[in-house]
Write an enzyme that holds these catalytic residues in place. Structure first.
Site, PDB file in Angstrom:
ATOM      1  N   GLU A  77     -16.918  43.295  -2.159  1.00  0.00           N
ATOM      2  CA  GLU A  77     -17.822  44.162  -3.011  1.00  0.00           C
ATOM      3  C   GLU A  77     -16.153  44.810  -3.158  1.00  0.00           C
ATOM      4  OE1 GLU A  77     -20.370  43.545  -3.628  1.00  0.00           O
ATOM      5  OE2 GLU A  77     -21.679  42.982  -2.285  1.00  0.00           O
ATOM      6  N   TYR A 123     -33.978  64.846   9.601  1.00  0.00           N
ATOM      7  CA  TYR A 123     -32.707  64.552  10.024  1.00  0.00           C
ATOM      8  C   TYR A 123     -32.950  63.886   8.995  1.00  0.00           C
ATOM      9  CZ  TYR A 123     -28.730  63.844  12.696  1.00  0.00           C
ATOM     10  OH  TYR A 123     -27.522  63.920  13.388  1.00  0.00           O
TER      11      TYR A 123
HETATM   12  O1  LIG Z   1     -23.687  40.855   0.581  1.00  0.00           O
HETATM   13  C1  LIG Z   1     -22.879  39.895   0.580  1.00  0.00           C
HETATM   14  O2  LIG Z   1     -22.198  38.848   0.436  1.00  0.00           O
HETATM   15  C2  LIG Z   1     -21.657  41.246   0.362  1.00  0.00           C
HETATM   16  O3  LIG Z   1     -22.096  42.350  -0.069  1.00  0.00           O
HETATM   17  C3  LIG Z   1     -21.271  41.559   2.239  1.00  0.00           C
HETATM   18  O4  LIG Z   1     -22.220  41.753   3.153  1.00  0.00           O
HETATM   19  C4  LIG Z   1     -20.061  40.294   2.555  1.00  0.00           C
HETATM   20  O5  LIG Z   1     -19.413  40.092   1.736  1.00  0.00           O
HETATM   21  P1  LIG Z   1     -17.873  40.444   2.329  1.00  0.00           P
HETATM   22  O6  LIG Z   1     -17.857  41.469   2.678  1.00  0.00           O
HETATM   23  O7  LIG Z   1     -16.985  39.930   1.202  1.00  0.00           O
HETATM   24  O8  LIG Z   1     -17.379  39.284   3.460  1.00  0.00           O
HETATM   25 ZN   LIG Z   2     -23.995  42.240   1.566  1.00  0.00          ZN
END
Ligand SMILES: O=C(O)[C@@H](O)C(=O)COP(=O)(O)O
Ligand SMILES: [Zn+2]
Length: 215
Positions: A77, A123
């Site tokens: 990401e 909050y």
């Molecule tokens: O959901 C997904 O596949 C990604 O958004 C995630 O949370 C984990 O992916 P990486 O950061 O590439 O491990």
């Molecule tokens: Zn994710």
């Protein structure tokens, strides 16, 4: 940024990642964290890493062009994170989790895509504000970056449909606090569904935003 400061940031990502994981706020190897460096580069959690067991030395270091300088390959990401930073020069850190109640809200029919959770508490209005829904994309899709880019200028947090929250803060601690507040409010929202709860008025929200600006 000195190496000393960069090492401090690596330690903080690992410490707060473990804290989030240990409290069940993200599971398995889900979620990712990034911090903006003073030279315009980033530290990001590696892809397929468990946030509960990060090795500070293996955290991905990216240059200002998004090229890997050292460490393991970054989260898939990374486009999503850099798109959000581009639109939010005031933000220094981003947290993405698969926190259960927030994900549940992201799957609900009939939620307002411009504001998924109403301002139930002060909050929440202070830490999160208006939360738009980003249409579903496959994780790691570059188009997700473009979709977030259109919203991130006005919103410090977005909710990815059928996926989870992405939250920016002025620093990592602030981004983590806001993510925790979002998850707790998602839980309250689900508890109160069908009860027509009283929410804060637009005037009350405006007063909070004036007194407690986020970033
Ligand atoms: O959901 C997904 O596949 C990604 O958004 C995630 O949370 C984990 O992916 P990486 O950061 O590439 O491990
Ligand atoms: Zn994710």
């Amino acid at each position: 940024m000195s190496i000393h400061e960069q090492n401090r940031q690596r330690e903080q990502i690992s410490l707060l990642g473990k804290s989030l994981f240990d409290r069940g706020l993200t599971m398995g190897s889900s979620g990712n964290i990034s911090v903006r460096l003073e030279d315009g580069g980033w530290l990001m959690t590696p892809t397929n890493a468990c946030l509960g067991r990060l090795d500070p030395a293996r955290i991905s270091h990216l240059d200002p062009h998004g090229r890997l300088v050292s460490g393991d390959a970054p989260t898939k990401e990374h486009f999503l994170h850099t798109a959000m930073y581009d639109e939010r020069p005031q933000s220094g850190a981003i947290v993405h989790l698969h926190s259960t109640h927030s994900v549940a809200v992201s799957c609900l029919p009939g939620i307002d895509p411009c504001d998924c959770i109403p301002p139930i508490t002060a909050y929440y209005a202070m830490r999160v504000g208006k939360l738009p829904l980003v249409p579903y994309h496959i994780p790691g899709d570059k188009a997700l970056g473009d979709a977030v880019r259109g919203l991130a200028g006005k919103h410090s947090a977005v909710l990815l449909a059928n996926h989870g929250p992405v939250v920016a803060g002025k620093n990592l601690e602030a981004a983590v606090y806001a993510t925790e507040e979002l998850e707790e409010t998602a839980k309250l929202f689900l508890l109160l569904r069908g009860e027509s709860p009283r929410t804060l008025t637009p005037e009350q929200v405006a007063e909070l935003e004036a007194r407690f600006p986020r970033d």
